[in-house]
Design an enzyme around this catalytic site. Structure first.
Site, short mmCIF file in Angstrom:
data_model
loop_
_atom_site.label_atom_id
_atom_site.label_comp_id
_atom_site.label_asym_id
_atom_site.label_seq_id
_atom_site.Cartn_x
_atom_site.Cartn_y
_atom_site.Cartn_z
N SER A 126 -6.41 4.67 15.48
CA SER A 126 -6.10 4.04 16.77
C SER A 126 -6.50 4.99 17.89
CB SER A 126 -4.59 3.74 16.87
OG SER A 126 -4.24 3.34 18.19
N TYR A 180 4.26 5.65 15.07
CA TYR A 180 2.94 5.03 14.95
C TYR A 180 1.85 5.99 15.41
CZ TYR A 180 -0.86 1.68 15.63
OH TYR A 180 -2.07 1.01 15.59
N VAL A 196 0.81 -1.22 0.00
CA VAL A 196 0.00 0.00 0.00
C VAL A 196 0.84 1.27 0.00
CG1 VAL A 196 -1.98 -1.13 1.11
CG2 VAL A 196 -0.26 0.05 2.53
N SER A 240 1.37 8.82 12.99
CA SER A 240 0.75 8.36 11.75
C SER A 240 -0.75 8.17 11.92
CB SER A 240 1.41 7.06 11.27
OG SER A 240 1.03 5.95 12.07
#
Length: 277
Positions: free
Chosen positions: A150, A164, A69, A167
């Site tokens: 998240s 993370y 991706v 993002s």
């Protein structure tokens, strides 16, 4: 209720395991044609074997393709495969990475930052872009795009994982803007915000570090991590017409984690025995 996605075409990225695999199974059971995509051909093959074992009657509704991706050409080719079905109706941009070397602002290397953002942010951008192009190309008047973010994008992480976390914050911001931009076309964008789950991604990251594991488990009122199938049920709702007025949301499925900073310690609970698979 069976058939909530009857006649619809769906793409699921990061489909070889965890949320992606459970969602692919649910989508097919609800009547959708599903293209499962993942970067690992081997993992996809294992995922398809699980699909066939659990639900052999839906295997003719599921196809698979290898896709990185972080590469737009891969994503474009993946989405265009669904044109043979009449174009995409549902896009679940779920592929993501949480690297073991992700740390704080001091210790996160540039290559870890770039790798994480190329997959977690660019991957969602490319998936959203080509889903919209497919919807337009096939003259669809409605479509649902779900992006995996998240809870750490909302409350921060108990353990440093800066690339993370950043993002996933970007995924939330991007999803909100896309929801506004494309609302009049009938295309809905929503972000799924899971808490840490009992998936291979998290378990690999935690490894044998019991202290790191405990720092996460203590935040759950339930005393346990969530299960991927619980997230898949939420994705199914967002994909279906039942959520036709849900757009631009941060759809939090966290077992109450974000409502309690630290909970009293007690015995962990097991997942309910009646999970719908």
């Amino acid at each position: 209720m069976v058939g909530r996605l009857m006649g619809k075409n769906a793409i699921v990225t990061g489909a070889a395991g965890g949320i992606g695999l459970e969602t692919s199974i649910l989508f097919a059971r609800e009547g959708a044609n599903v293209l499962m995509a993942d970067i690992s051909a081997e993992a996809l093959e294992k995922g398809l074997m699980k699909v066939h074992q659990l639900s052999p009657h839906i295997q003719n509704k599921i196809l698979s393709t290898v896709c990185d991706v972080s590469k737009e050409s891969d994503v474009q080719a993946m989405v265009e495969k669904v044109d043979v079905w009449g174009g995409v109706d549902i896009m679940f941009n779920n592929a993501g990475i949480m690297h073991a070397d992700d740390a704080d602002a001091i210790d996160t290397a540039d290559k870890i930052w770039d790798l994480t953002h190329n997959i977690n942010v660019k991957g969602v951008w490319y998936g959203s872009k080509h889903a919209v192009l497919s919807l337009r190309r096939n003259k669809k008047t409605k479509g649902s795009i779900i992006n995996t973010a998240s809870v750490v994008a909302l409350v921060g992480s108990a353990t440093p994982q800066l690339a993370y976390t950043a993002s996933k914050g970007a995924v939330l911001a991007m999803t909100r803007e896309l929801a506004i931009v494309h609302a009049r076309e009938g295309y809905r964008f929503n972000a799924l915000c899971p808490a840490p789950l009992n998936t291979p991604l998290l378990q690999d990251w935690l490894g044998d570090d019991q202290a790191k594991r405990h720092r996460r488990e203590v935040h759950f009122p339930t005393g346990r991590f969530g299960e991927a199938v619980e997230q898949a049920q939420a994705v199914l709702f967002l994909a279906s017409d039942e959520s036709s007025f849900v757009n631009g949301t941060d759809f939090v499925v966290d077992g109450g984690m974000t409502k309690a900073y630290v909970t009293p310690e007690g015995p962990a609970t097991e997942p309910p025995a009646n999970f719908a698979r």
